[in-house]
Structure formats: structure tokens, C-alpha cells
Design an enzyme around this catalytic site. Sequence first.
Site, PDB file in Angstrom:
ATOM      1  N   THR B 152      96.274 -78.857 -35.582  1.00 39.74           N
ATOM      2  CA  THR B 152      96.620 -79.989 -34.707  1.00 39.74           C
ATOM      3  C   THR B 152      95.532 -79.755 -33.461  1.00 39.74           C
ATOM      4  OG1 THR B 152      98.537 -79.170 -33.979  1.00 39.74           O
ATOM      5  CG2 THR B 152      98.405 -80.974 -35.464  1.00 39.74           C
ATOM      6  N   LYS B 178      99.641 -72.727 -38.702  1.00 36.14           N
ATOM      7  CA  LYS B 178      99.037 -73.526 -37.426  1.00 36.14           C
ATOM      8  C   LYS B 178     100.121 -73.660 -36.501  1.00 36.14           C
ATOM      9  CE  LYS B 178      99.591 -77.139 -36.271  1.00 36.14           C
ATOM     10  NZ  LYS B 178     100.626 -77.574 -35.248  1.00 36.14           N
ATOM     11  N   THR B 189     107.606 -70.563 -37.270  1.00 36.84           N
ATOM     12  CA  THR B 189     106.658 -71.501 -36.462  1.00 36.84           C
ATOM     13  C   THR B 189     106.188 -72.614 -37.290  1.00 36.84           C
ATOM     14  OG1 THR B 189     105.051 -71.645 -34.736  1.00 36.84           O
ATOM     15  CG2 THR B 189     104.459 -70.614 -36.982  1.00 36.84           C
ATOM     16  N   GLU B 276      97.270 -72.298 -26.576  1.00 35.08           N
ATOM     17  CA  GLU B 276      96.668 -73.599 -25.807  1.00 35.08           C
ATOM     18  C   GLU B 276      96.115 -73.011 -24.397  1.00 35.08           C
ATOM     19  OE1 GLU B 276      98.874 -77.450 -27.629  1.00 35.08           O
ATOM     20  OE2 GLU B 276      99.562 -76.638 -26.010  1.00 35.08           O
ATOM     21  N   ASN B 400      97.651 -80.255 -22.437  1.00 40.69           N
ATOM     22  CA  ASN B 400      98.853 -80.750 -22.410  1.00 40.69           C
ATOM     23  C   ASN B 400      98.888 -81.952 -21.583  1.00 40.69           C
ATOM     24  OD1 ASN B 400     100.445 -79.310 -24.434  1.00 40.69           O
ATOM     25  ND2 ASN B 400      99.853 -77.660 -23.433  1.00 40.69           N
TER      26      ASN B 400
END
Lengths: 405, 405
Positions: B152, B178, B189, B276, B400
Site C-alpha cells: 500500500t 507489507k 503485522t 513511512e 499521513n
Amino acid sequence: MAVGLGPLSALHPVAGFELGIASAGIKRPGRKDVVVMRCAEGSSVAGVFTLNSFCAAPVTLAKKRVLGPVRYLLTNTGNANAGTGESGLENAARTCARLAELAGVDEQSVLPFSTGVIGEPLPVEKIEGALQAALDNLSENNWADAATGIMTTDTLPKGASRQFVHEGVTVTVTGISKGAGMIKPNMATMLGYIATDAKVAQGVLQDLLRDAANKSFNRITIDGDTSTNDCCMLVATGKVELDEITQASGAYFAALKQAVFEVCMEVAQAIVRDGEGATKFVTVVVNGGATHQECLDVGYAVAHSPLIKTALFASDPNWGRILAAVGRAGVAQLDVSKIDVFLGDICIASKGCRAETYTEEQGAAVMAEEEITIRIELGRGATSETIWTTDLSHEYVKINAEYRT
Amino acid sequence: MAVGLGPLSALHPVAGFELGIASAGIKRPGRKDVVVMRCAEGSSVAGVFTLNSFCAAPVTLAKKRVLGPVRYLLTNTGNANAGTGESGLENAARTCARLAELAGVDEQSVLPFSTGVIGEPLPVEKIEGALQAALDNLSENNWADAATGIMTTDTLPKGASRQFVHEGVTVTVTGISKGAGMIKPNMATMLGYIATDAKVAQGVLQDLLRDAANKSFNRITIDGDTSTNDCCMLVATGKVELDEITQASGAYFAALKQAVFEVCMEVAQAIVRDGEGATKFVTVVVNGGATHQECLDVGYAVAHSPLIKTALFASDPNWGRILAAVGRAGVAQLDVSKIDVFLGDICIASKGCRAETYTEEQGAAVMAEEEITIRIELGRGATSETIWTTDLSHEYVKINAEYRT
């Protein structure tokens, strides 16, 4: 870019409580960074202090000395004197001793407070050099200057004031605070000073402060990082011509309690409004909990979630992130099918999933506001808690990545 | 800008485990977003799932169905099917039923997995429309494509592979994962798939996976936000010409356990490396704890502190923030005068305060690296824990804040 925080409103002087500001050049030459506060002889003083195990040297000293008579509060910014071990304690004691000498009081009656970078030696000589100037500057009218003098990464000074009349006599409660980062107070925040001219027995004053701090300072969070230096002090000078307040003082006690609470709440919320990089002032209400602790667990899981905080920054009604945070808050046997979530007055999730009536436009309209309330109904009991927090912006990262440079 | 994460290394095929990728256009037309995995008849399958109370509909279904015979794993990205209530469960079941129909198997043997935005209805028709193409694409050689198909916000595909030889026969363990945000797995996860051609009894396989996940997936954190959709699956096809593995299989059991652990650790750490906005890969080691829980409390307080994470981003050896986080971790009766803190091999704090030998230049040199170890010695006991995490950068906020736009 403080949220909904304007210039200081009028801060009424408190008889018997004087403030003096000076510049020691601790971090930057010319910056006002030393504040001395004088309490009239016979004042009662209460304090609440950080629960961080690594509490700073000045906190250790202040906690001890608040038990005896208190005459002076000595605050410096630019250096936290934390993580400095034995020499930190000696340095804090030295600055107090010097102030006591200049002022002609017992050194045990001087309490130190420090805020700034952790782990650097306190620049004792610089602070000592500024003390006489601060003493010369003492005045009951210096609240606004002192509010500025205790600032670090704050963008605006923070203060609040209340007055009420009892038996024809006006009683004043005035307070100031500082703080914008490393904010999740656990007793009180770094730093709050509140004074009243009421006469209050020390034990009563301590209860008043603990109670007010628990509902105000101890319910705000910016980044979940409890400071090593949190302190909140409440001074009662007793200069007003009224009897001493005890728990049995009825309406008078209740009026003082309310005024102290309102001042604490206003300066505590001001810290959130001035939170590092804050663009939103966020109220998280958790209702219907079985215990206060589970309400707080849910509230803090929401208030600390970086994903929710970035969504708030982006004005994105990404309510799935709220559900996810509630779900990971560690509440035992949480029945998600009983949970409702509201953004402002809009029901976004009902019985654990997206409300049928909800539209993205409704959520976006609430999220576009500067002041946002997230309300979670747990449907487990009758207990509630409220927490105040901010969003997480580019500016927060910038401020904290560049803090020491 | 993944930290130390290169192109996928060779992912050895696992006999009896095929992967097929297709595009359903869930979030963006043309993107590979549906992955079907086929397990040979008679495979053992183990799974660990999120402990988030708001677990997603596919998790609820997969948890139930993993107890029976498993033939297909069906994964979609772009939509998490979480916070979707009863209709979410029906939608997950519908996609599984359609796949079962096309493949000619019992629908109870198809397990669904979803990742993406929380709270939106699953686009069932789109997914159903892509299933035949995914089935047509099934091959034992598709691990790399599948690693890409489950991404993603990941910037790179994540996979690892190990082989060992037992009694002259080569045994393979290959896995992919992922995840880049909403990462603090609590069981596993979102998402990990590992397969081996060893023959392993289901109970043994479940123990193997739980143990490996606890030491790998359950020790990584990016933002402290446990996902609603975390799942990690371990499939043993039994296609290798060796006896079934039990706890009593001695060296064979130990070799498989080690290979599974290494694959889990590599793909778990890959998630952190691709965190991220991550610019640093940070290992937090806590030694000398009295219990595992207090080591974890201290480790996560450090790993989640926004102030430490922004200092890591800025390569600023602001060790005071580390002390402050240790001090607020809630360890009862913590004696700070026993605590040492190391950055890499450099002792920055000794007995609770700045080490005498420490210079800012030493700290800055360690912080300038991409891979940083923070080691905390509590001096309370003999227990240790290690956690892997990232810094907090401008990019994290950007990603985000803009996730849904």
C-alpha cells in the site's frame, strides 16, 4: 500559530505576591530568562511535581523545601538542570543561596525551577549575575512580564485571572504557565504559578491544587512526553481581610476552589493551544466507561495516535483511525458493537461501524474547524473523562528537529 | 527512502504454494491489488492475528477458518474492510465464496485478508471481477510479484528466503510482508505470508509462528498504532520428501525453527526500514531489567517518543530526551542513579547523568549514521528486550496528512 490564543487578558495583581524579571543571557543574550517571585511572609504554598523518575535537580529541591516556609520562587529558562546528578543539585542550591543572601532570607525558603535543554550544566554564574536586577524589578504588577519571562518554545505568554467577592471583599486568583512541547503532565505541567491573596491553610491549599491540577494540567497532552521538570505552584499570601479558609469554609471555600480551577484550566488549555506546531485545539471526550482509567486509556490512545493527529492536521475525517486507536487502547473485553463516535455533533460511527446517516461532507465540515471535539461513547458504564490535545503538523517536526541548533 | 532496503533478493519457490496476482482497480485503475495464494491439499496452516478489538471483518473470518483445512488465501489492498460491521463480514464471505466457486473448493477453505482505508465498504464486484485472472496467473515462481501486489504505502516490496539441507533434502522457507504505517503489531503485522515445503503438524506450526512473530513482528513499531488488520500466516505444504516435523524432531525441528525465525525477522525489519518517512533504522536495546515487561515499557517509551524520533531525524544526540522517556516509562521504583545509556558504543549517560567522557562530537557521529542503536542499561536484573523503530520526519506527516487525498 497558537490556536484560539490571543494576547494576555488582564492579570489582576495579588496582594503580597511580587514578580521580578531579568536577563541572564543563558541561551541568548538579552532574552528575559530569570524570574524571581516573592511571597509575603506567612504565605501558604502548595506544589505538585512531575512523576518522571528522572526528575530534575530543581524539582528534587523544590519538593523538599515546599514543606517549610517559602519566601522566593526562582525560575530560569534555557537550561532544565535535569540529568545532571549531584552537581545539578549543588548548582540549584547555589543559585538559591545567592538569592537568599541578596534578599536576606533563609536559603531553605528559596525554591528553584528550571526549564530548557536537559543534561547541560546549569550556568550558575550567569543566573547569579541577574538576581539583583530581578529583585530590583519586583512588583505586584509584573504578571504579564513574568509570563513572558518563563517562555521557551512558547509563542505566546499564558495567564488567567479570576476575582470573586466574599463578604464584600474582593479575592483574586491569578496564574501563569509555560510549555509547548514535552507535554503530558503527570501531576502538573512545566511550569505553572498561581497566587491568591486569600488566607488558606497549607493542607487545604495542597488539596485544592492537587484537585485542580488533576482536572486541568493532568488532562492535557501534546506529544505524550512527560517532562522531567513539571511543577505547578499555588501561593496563598493571606493579604485579604478575611478569615483563613478551611474545608469547612462553605461558600467561601467553594468560590476559591472554583476560581483556582478556572485559572488552572485556562492556563493548562493555553499550553495546548500553543502546542508546538499546533493548528487545531482538540477535545477528546470519552463517555460511558466502566472506570476512569479505561476512559483515560481510550482518550490517550486517541490523543497520542500519530495517525489521528496527522489526519487532524490535514482536516481529514479519517474516522477509521479513531476506531483503530480505541480498539488498541487495551480495554478488556471491549464490545465494539456498543461504541459510537462523534466528530462535533456528527455521529460518524454507530455500534462500531460507519453511521448510516454519515456523509464525508459532514465530517469534513467539522474537521475544517480550528476547535474540534472527538466524542467516544463506550456504552460500558457511567464514567467520563476529557483530554485536550493538538494535531501533529510539519511544524512540530521542524521545531523539534531544530530545537538545539 | 527506505533505510538499507535494496531490491528483493532471490525468493525461492516453495513446492505446493502458488501465487497469482491481478488488478481489480480498487483504489487506482491498473494497480495490482488482488493476490490469490493456493496451498497444496493437505497443507498445515498457522496464523497470528491483531489483538485490536476493532479487528477487521476479514480477520474475524480468517481466524475462524484457519482452524479447518485451508486451500486459498485471498488478499486485496486499497480497502481494509474494517469498521464495516455485519455487511463487512458478508462482503468478505462473498469474495471467498466466489473464489471457492471458481476454484472448485469448499468456501470455508478460503481465507480473506484486506489492507487499506478503514471504514469504507469493500468493493466486492471489483474484487470478484479480478479473481479468474489471479487464478490463471497462479505459479510457484510469483513470490516477487505477490510482494509487490500486497503493497500500500510501502515504497519497496519485502521478502526473504532461507534454505537448509536435512538428510540430503533441501527445505525452503520463503516469506513476504507489507506495511509502512499503523505499525505496532500485536500478534503479527499486516500482512505477512510465509510458506515452507516441510511437512509440519498444525499445532507445531502454530507454536513456531507464534514464537517467531513474538520476537520479530511483535517487536517492531513505527508509530505505535496497532492496525485493525494485522495478520501473519505460515503455510507448510509438506511437499518435501521428509517425515512430518514434531517438537521431537530434534535438529530438523531446530533448523526449520531457525529458518522461519530468520525469514520473519528479515521481513519484519524490512517493514521498519520502509517505515513511512523513515530516514533512520533504530534498534532500541534494553538490558538489565527485572522483567520482560519493564524492558518493553522502557523500550516502547523510547521508540514512541515524538521528541526522540524528531531528534533522530535531525541527527541530534539530544540524550536528555532519552532519559526523560526512560523516566516516564512507568517502571516502579526506578533508581535512576543505576542507569547507563549508550548511543552505538558511546556511553552518553552514566549513573543517570551525562557521562564525563562524553562529548557532543561523539554523539553526533553516531547519530549521523543511518542505522543507530540506543542501548539502555537499567541495572535492575538480567532481562533484555530489543525493539526496532524509525525516526519521525516531515515526510511521515506529509504521507499521513495526504493518505486519502
